[in-house]
Design a protein around this motif. Structure first.
Motif, PDB file in Angstrom:
ATOM      1  N   ILE A 153     -22.213  42.354  23.046  1.00 54.03           N
ATOM      2  CA  ILE A 153     -22.920  40.869  22.829  1.00 54.03           C
ATOM      3  C   ILE A 153     -23.977  41.120  22.117  1.00 54.03           C
ATOM      4  CG2 ILE A 153     -23.829  38.911  24.001  1.00 54.03           C
ATOM      5  CD1 ILE A 153     -22.173  39.855  26.442  1.00 54.03           C
ATOM      6  N   GLU A 154     -24.121  40.208  20.864  1.00 53.16           N
ATOM      7  CA  GLU A 154     -25.393  40.331  19.856  1.00 53.16           C
ATOM      8  C   GLU A 154     -25.944  38.994  19.845  1.00 53.16           C
ATOM      9  OE1 GLU A 154     -23.245  41.020  16.290  1.00 53.16           O
ATOM     10  OE2 GLU A 154     -22.819  43.057  16.692  1.00 53.16           O
ATOM     11  N   ALA A 155     -25.350  37.954  20.463  1.00 55.41           N
ATOM     12  CA  ALA A 155     -26.186  36.917  20.511  1.00 55.41           C
ATOM     13  C   ALA A 155     -25.750  35.769  21.566  1.00 55.41           C
ATOM     14  CB  ALA A 155     -26.281  36.060  19.130  1.00 55.41           C
ATOM     15  N   PHE A 156     -26.617  34.757  21.744  1.00 55.30           N
ATOM     16  CA  PHE A 156     -25.981  33.474  22.543  1.00 55.30           C
ATOM     17  C   PHE A 156     -26.407  32.290  21.837  1.00 55.30           C
ATOM     18  CE2 PHE A 156     -26.941  36.850  25.661  1.00 55.30           C
ATOM     19  CZ  PHE A 156     -25.612  36.811  26.768  1.00 55.30           C
ATOM     20  N   ILE A 157     -25.380  31.416  21.927  1.00 53.82           N
ATOM     21  CA  ILE A 157     -25.552  30.114  20.941  1.00 53.82           C
ATOM     22  C   ILE A 157     -24.972  28.995  22.000  1.00 53.82           C
ATOM     23  CG2 ILE A 157     -25.003  31.411  18.915  1.00 53.82           C
ATOM     24  CD1 ILE A 157     -22.029  30.225  18.909  1.00 53.82           C
TER      25      ILE A 157
ATOM     26  N   ARG B  95     -25.064  28.509  33.692  1.00 56.40           N
ATOM     27  CA  ARG B  95     -26.139  27.868  33.682  1.00 56.40           C
ATOM     28  C   ARG B  95     -27.032  27.309  32.510  1.00 56.40           C
ATOM     29  NH1 ARG B  95     -27.410  29.086  39.336  1.00 56.40           N
ATOM     30  NH2 ARG B  95     -25.154  29.378  40.141  1.00 56.40           N
ATOM     31  N   LYS B  96     -27.079  28.352  31.527  1.00 62.02           N
ATOM     32  CA  LYS B  96     -27.816  28.118  30.230  1.00 62.02           C
ATOM     33  C   LYS B  96     -26.862  27.405  29.241  1.00 62.02           C
ATOM     34  CE  LYS B  96     -31.139  29.232  29.243  1.00 62.02           C
ATOM     35  NZ  LYS B  96     -32.622  28.627  29.203  1.00 62.02           N
ATOM     36  N   LYS B  97     -25.405  27.009  29.617  1.00 67.12           N
ATOM     37  CA  LYS B  97     -24.554  26.361  28.791  1.00 67.12           C
ATOM     38  C   LYS B  97     -24.493  26.930  27.460  1.00 67.12           C
ATOM     39  CE  LYS B  97     -25.033  22.055  31.371  1.00 67.12           C
ATOM     40  NZ  LYS B  97     -25.498  20.427  31.272  1.00 67.12           N
ATOM     41  N   VAL B  98     -24.307  28.351  27.578  1.00 68.04           N
ATOM     42  CA  VAL B  98     -24.094  28.871  26.041  1.00 68.04           C
ATOM     43  C   VAL B  98     -23.057  29.691  26.204  1.00 68.04           C
ATOM     44  CG1 VAL B  98     -26.721  29.134  25.708  1.00 68.04           C
ATOM     45  CG2 VAL B  98     -25.557  30.758  26.989  1.00 68.04           C
ATOM     46  N   ALA B  99     -22.494  30.136  24.956  1.00 71.26           N
ATOM     47  CA  ALA B  99     -21.403  31.035  24.533  1.00 71.26           C
ATOM     48  C   ALA B  99     -22.159  32.429  24.015  1.00 71.26           C
ATOM     49  CB  ALA B  99     -20.442  30.380  23.545  1.00 71.26           C
TER      50      ALA B  99
ATOM     51  N   THR C 127     -14.939  39.433  15.483  1.00 69.04           N
ATOM     52  CA  THR C 127     -16.072  38.688  16.169  1.00 69.04           C
ATOM     53  C   THR C 127     -15.453  38.025  17.146  1.00 69.04           C
ATOM     54  OG1 THR C 127     -17.397  38.402  14.141  1.00 69.04           O
ATOM     55  CG2 THR C 127     -17.943  36.921  15.983  1.00 69.04           C
ATOM     56  N   VAL C 128     -15.914  37.821  18.619  1.00 70.88           N
ATOM     57  CA  VAL C 128     -15.379  37.306  19.693  1.00 70.88           C
ATOM     58  C   VAL C 128     -16.464  36.216  20.214  1.00 70.88           C
ATOM     59  CG1 VAL C 128     -14.153  37.732  21.675  1.00 70.88           C
ATOM     60  CG2 VAL C 128     -13.748  39.304  19.993  1.00 70.88           C
ATOM     61  N   MET C 129     -16.051  35.130  20.494  1.00 67.23           N
ATOM     62  CA  MET C 129     -16.730  34.181  21.148  1.00 67.23           C
ATOM     63  C   MET C 129     -16.373  34.205  22.646  1.00 67.23           C
ATOM     64  SD  MET C 129     -17.807  30.277  20.435  1.00 67.23           S
ATOM     65  CE  MET C 129     -16.581  29.400  21.401  1.00 67.23           C
ATOM     66  N   LEU C 130     -17.487  34.399  23.693  1.00 63.22           N
ATOM     67  CA  LEU C 130     -17.209  34.334  25.145  1.00 63.22           C
ATOM     68  C   LEU C 130     -17.765  33.191  25.873  1.00 63.22           C
ATOM     69  CD1 LEU C 130     -18.188  38.036  25.759  1.00 63.22           C
ATOM     70  CD2 LEU C 130     -15.805  37.267  25.042  1.00 63.22           C
ATOM     71  N   ARG C 131     -17.042  32.526  26.767  1.00 66.03           N
ATOM     72  CA  ARG C 131     -17.478  31.312  27.545  1.00 66.03           C
ATOM     73  C   ARG C 131     -17.121  31.459  28.872  1.00 66.03           C
ATOM     74  NH1 ARG C 131     -14.892  26.678  25.014  1.00 66.03           N
ATOM     75  NH2 ARG C 131     -13.369  27.926  24.466  1.00 66.03           N
ATOM     76  N   ALA C 132     -18.050  31.003  29.693  1.00 65.19           N
ATOM     77  CA  ALA C 132     -17.717  31.074  31.317  1.00 65.19           C
ATOM     78  C   ALA C 132     -16.531  30.113  31.674  1.00 65.19           C
ATOM     79  CB  ALA C 132     -18.820  30.738  32.084  1.00 65.19           C
ATOM     80  N   GLN C 133     -15.638  30.581  32.119  1.00 73.03           N
ATOM     81  CA  GLN C 133     -14.655  29.752  32.738  1.00 73.03           C
ATOM     82  C   GLN C 133     -14.141  30.196  34.175  1.00 73.03           C
ATOM     83  OE1 GLN C 133     -11.389  28.184  30.001  1.00 73.03           O
ATOM     84  NE2 GLN C 133      -9.661  28.744  31.484  1.00 73.03           N
TER      85      GLN C 133
END
Length: 263
Positions: free
Chosen positions: A95-99, A135-139, A152-158
């Protein structure tokens, strides 16, 4: 039957790391598929590669990949050479960043995957990252070598897990301006805009994938069943066309009928 993991590795966030499994979130296995047959014999036919100049069939052991450097000039690349050139996988999804979740344009989305901890002893670490993101509503943006490519992979809570999308690279996504820049810019006001907003309001609903059926597969399945049973195959009736003379008339007719059917 247990779902098989597509890839196994480790998520790494700063000094925190834990093992995870990647599962394909979409499958085409339930789609109707066809075999190619010889109409005369009913036998299946095989695909083969033919040499353009000699017209002779090329056996698999003689087939190699080539990169075209100029017209009809190629550099031959052996499988071993390609394998050596591909970055080695250390099986780490870093994980390199949160957006913000809404920041990535959907045109960059490639394939969806589900992520779950592969070892229950690390379920707590997995939950900490998941709930922090929720909680932070970030990916999270991460990188890994997946299937011999750096992705590059985008992760989100589900739910209790994570959903991941591999992302297309910038050079793979066509700029929207190539399509949109030549469109005329209309100023929509008055009754026309009111009618459009009314139609949208009456058609408002919630997204439920169960409401969308694969009409092609259903139609083909019914066609196959009818042929097996020897029934007459009747083509479906075409919907009646409504003739309108202007955009305003079309909006007025739409406003009359909207809301009568389930969105």
């Amino acid at each position: 039957m247990a779902v098989r993991a597509t890839w196994k590795g480790t998520i790494k966030l700063a000094e925190l790391a834990f093992p995870i499994s990647l599962y394909a979130a979409a499958t085409t296995s339930k789609r109707i598929s066809f075999h190619i047959l010889n109409r005369k014999t009913g036998n299946r036919v095989q695909r083969e590669y033919i040499d353009e100049d000699t017209g002779e069939s090329v056996e698999k052991e003689h087939q190699v990949k080539g990169y075209e450097t100029s017209k009809d000039q190629y550099i031959i690349l052996d499988p071993e050479e390609i394998a050596d050139a591909v970055p080695d996988s250390d099986k780490t999804l870093k994980i390199e960043a949160f957006i913000p979740c809404s920041e990535v344009e959907t045109a960059y989305f490639d394939k969806p995957y589900f992520i779950a901890p592969s070892d229950k002893n690390f379920a707590g670490s997995f939950a900490v990252v998941r709930e922090g993101m929720r909680r932070k509503k970030v990916a999270a943006l991460a990188r890994a070598v997946l299937f011999r490519r750096v992705r590059t992979v985008m992760l989100r809570a589900q739910g209790l897990g994570l959903i991941a999308h591999t992302l297309n690279f910038d050079y793979e996504v066509r700029p929207a301006a190539e399509v949109f820049d030549d469109l005329p810019d209309f100023e929509i006001e008055g009754e026309m805009l009111d009618l459009a907003k009314h139609i949208i309001q009456t058609k408002s609903g919630d997204f439920d994938p169960r409401d969308f059926d694969d009409r092609y597969d259903q139609a083909v399945a019914e066609l196959v069943k009818a042929k097996i049973e020897g029934r007459e195959i009747k083509p479906p009736k075409k919907p009646k066309e409504t003739k309108v003379t202007s955009l305003m008339d079309a909006l007025r007719e739409s406003a009359k009928t909207s809301g009568k059917t389930k969105p």
